[in-house]
Design a protein around this motif. Structure first.
Motif, PDB file in Angstrom:
ATOM      1  N   GLU A  56      -5.709  -3.130  -4.718  1.00  0.00           N
ATOM      2  CA  GLU A  56      -6.652  -3.172  -3.599  1.00  0.00           C
ATOM      3  C   GLU A  56      -6.060  -3.880  -2.380  1.00  0.00           C
ATOM      4  OE1 GLU A  56      -9.222  -1.371  -3.447  1.00  0.00           O
ATOM      5  OE2 GLU A  56      -9.070  -0.684  -5.510  1.00  0.00           O
ATOM      6  N   GLU A  86     -12.869  -0.067   0.221  1.00  0.00           N
ATOM      7  CA  GLU A  86     -11.770  -0.766  -0.453  1.00  0.00           C
ATOM      8  C   GLU A  86     -11.974  -2.281  -0.372  1.00  0.00           C
ATOM      9  OE1 GLU A  86     -10.078   1.054  -2.215  1.00  0.00           O
ATOM     10  OE2 GLU A  86      -9.623   2.946  -1.221  1.00  0.00           O
ATOM     11  N   HIS A  89     -13.941  -3.277  -3.254  1.00  0.00           N
ATOM     12  CA  HIS A  89     -13.096  -3.327  -4.460  1.00  0.00           C
ATOM     13  C   HIS A  89     -12.285  -4.629  -4.484  1.00  0.00           C
ATOM     14  CE1 HIS A  89     -12.964   1.387  -4.436  1.00  0.00           C
ATOM     15  NE2 HIS A  89     -14.175   0.902  -4.573  1.00  0.00           N
ATOM     16  N   GLU A 170     -12.690   5.985  -5.644  1.00  0.00           N
ATOM     17  CA  GLU A 170     -11.341   6.500  -5.323  1.00  0.00           C
ATOM     18  C   GLU A 170     -11.327   8.023  -5.388  1.00  0.00           C
ATOM     19  OE1 GLU A 170     -10.353   3.927  -4.246  1.00  0.00           O
ATOM     20  OE2 GLU A 170      -9.956   2.300  -5.653  1.00  0.00           O
TER      21      GLU A 170
HETATM   22 FE   LIG Z   1      -9.958   0.829  -4.186  1.00  0.00          FE
END
Ligand SMILES: [Fe+2]
Ligand SMILES: [Fe+2]
Length: 207
Positions: A56, A86, A89, A170
């Motif tokens: 990440e 992201e 994440h 993703e």
């Molecule tokens: Fe990711």
């Protein structure tokens, strides 16, 4: 934004990513009560989540660099939207590492710099290649996360819930980039990307 603004935003993102000052916009998946993990399960989960955290960190660098170099505003805004997911994440894996009493990779500045350089090259090759690079990266990450779902200790439901949500995101990032006009990358490039990812994941498993 002009190019100076974009550079400042990128520098700010790099510092935040590396200093751990990121916040998720969605709640962290899997926040139910959990049984204590055995020492060996905890160590394995810690290693796997450190690898995912590095992934990440790289995702932040890639998307930032590709947003900086994208030719069209539409591609730039797509890159920025994906980058926000992201960030979730990144924050979730960071939080899980802490819960597991583990730590992020000490090599994160290096991974970030390497991924940023690769993102700049992909971006400079034009939007179709840059989007194609996103498609291939996200697909490889998705496969990698599927592998982690097999390897994570059965007792570690929290890490599993995070990895499952990331995998779903993703997949969507790959589909969106393909839809936006991403070119399929040549086989040798895809192999090279896999090799680079292997070096990164096997190193991050340990340090
Ligand atoms: Fe990711
Ligand atoms: Fe993604």
């Amino acid at each position: 934004m002009n190019s100076i603004d974009l550079l400042l935003v990128s520098a700010d993102n790099a510092l935040r990513t590396l200093a751990g000052g990121v916040h998720a916009s969605r709640p962290c998946p899997g926040q139910t009560s959990e049984e204590p993990l055995t020492e060996s399960d905890r160590a394995l989960s810690g290693a796997l989540m450190r690898v995912n955290h590095v992934g990440e960190v790289c995702a932040q660098a890639l998307y930032q660099a590709q947003a900086l170099t994208s030719r069209s505003d539409e591609v730039r805004s797509r890159m920025q939207t994906a980058a926000r997911e992201e960030t979730d994440h990144l924050a979730w894996t960071q939080r899980r590492l802490q819960e597991l009493g583990d730590r992020p990779s000490v090599l994160n500045p290096l991974w970030y710099a390497g991924a940023f350089a690769i993102g700049l090259v992909a971006g400079r090759l034009g939007d179709a290649v840059s989007l194609g690079f996103v498609v291939e990266t996200e697909r490889q990450v998705e496969q990698h996360l599927a592998g982690h779902l097999d390897r994570l200790p059965a007792a570690d439901q929290r890490s599993r819930a995070i990895v499952e949500q990331m995998r779903e995101d993703e997949q969507r990032h790959a589909d969106l980039a393909l839809e936006a006009g991403g070119n399929e990358l040549p086989g040798p490039v895809r192999l090279l990307m896999r090799a680079a990812a292997r070096v990164m994941t096997s190193t991050a498993h340990r340090i």
